[in-house]
Enzyme design. Structure first.
Site: not given
Ligand code: KDG
Length: 312
Positions: A103, A254
């Site tokens: 991220y 999800d």
């Molecule tokens: O697991 C699927 C989603 O949760 C992910 O792709 C994106 O929101 C997300 C995360 O924070 O990991």
């Protein structure tokens, strides 16, 4: 009036088109990802009115998120465009047999969510609010916003659905335990994996039973390839996972939630909610992408067909 409102952060998603190191990819595929918007899309495709709320940056990636959700017929009229921040990014790669995400989200638009962003009337008018532990981890103001949304829901008749969705990349287990426990104890419906339940105590089953005690709330335990269980005032009920080829498991949790919530919002009994959750999760696992393969009601008939069936 919207039936379901989800609240959280959605990111621009860059995915590697084949297994290998990100640095070796000349091209990446661009889409969007966010647990709460994945759930919103999933429930909408199954036929229920849904709104998504959150902050996106005043940039192209923010526009991509809003345009994608609008195209999916998810109401984004309550979303905030933050011209002082950029939209967060998520990268997804496949190394050998494993999917790995990273991220870029600390300080990005989604984490600047604040209680003033909420539309109290919209939350009070909805049948259900769905939030996750991811948003709790983003910042103090994002955590306060989830709490404010839950307070608004609880002050009226809006049911609160809460998915633990613990993300080790965002906070430690020690940091997460108290906020997750606090939220879980305010929800009507709780989704968690066994490892997530252990954030609240040594034994996952004991924690689930304690959360559900006295018919206070419904606890749904997600077990991935082993299926799922529901624990409520009627006791425990298990449902096995559907066996499908594993193409991309990211987003399956999800998808399960979307199927389960759709069942609940359609007043189906808990066995059918579990079956819907497992069937929608199977669709997500068997195809690439966080949400692209989420099914409509018609598609669900396909996932239950025997492998190799030809439809003419
Ligand atoms: O697991 C699927 C989603 O949760 C992910 O792709 C994106 O929101 C997300 C995360 O924070 O990991």
């Amino acid at each position: 009036m919207t039936t379901l409102i989800t609240l959280g952060e959605t990111m621009a998603l860059f995915s590697a088109p084949r297994p290998g190191r990100l640095r070796d990819m000349a091209q990446l595929q661009l889409s969007i990802a966010g647990s709460e918007s994945n759930v919103a899309i999933g429930v909408r495709r199954l036929g229920v009115d849904v709104a998504w709320t959150g902050r996106v940056g005043g940039d192209e990636m923010g526009q991509l998120i809003l345009a994608t959700l609008r195209r999916e017929d998810v109401d984004v009229s309550g979303a905030v465009v933050d011209h002082g921040a950029q939209t967060a990014l998520m990268f997804k790669e496949r190394r050998f047999n494993v999917s790995r995400v990273s991220y870029y989200r600390v300080g990005y638009a989604g984490s600047r969510l604040c209680p003033d962003d909420l539309d109290p009337d919209a939350i009070r008018a909805a049948r259900m609010l769905h939030v996750t532990g991811i948003t709790l981890a983003l910042s103090a103001s994002a955590q306060a916003t989830v709490q404010a949304a839950v307070d608004l829901a609880r002050a009226g008749d809006t049911l609160v659905s809460f998915d633990f969705n613990y993300r080790g990349a965002l906070w430690s287990r020690a940091e997460a335990a108290e906020p997750l426990a606090t939220l879980a104890r305010q929800a009507d419906l709780v989704f968690a994996g066994e490892e997530e339940l252990k954030l609240l105590g040594d034994n996952a089953k004991t924690v689930a039973l304690e959360l559900a005690a006295g018919g206070r709330r419904t606890v749904v335990v997600k077990r991935g390839g082993k299926g799922a269980s529901v624990i409520d005032k009627e006791g425990a009920l298990d449902e096995p996972a559907l066996v499908v080829p594993i193409v991309d498991p990211v987003g399956a949790g999800d998808a399960f939630v979307a199927g389960y919530l759709n069942g609940m919002l359609g007043n189906r009994d808990r066995a059918e909610c579990l079956r819907m959750g497992c069937a929608v999760a199977a669709c997500a696992i068997a195809s690439p992408g966080d949400w692209e393969s989420l099914p409509t009601m018609k598609d669900l008939a396909l996932v239950r067909a025997d492998a190799g069936t030809t439809i003419r």
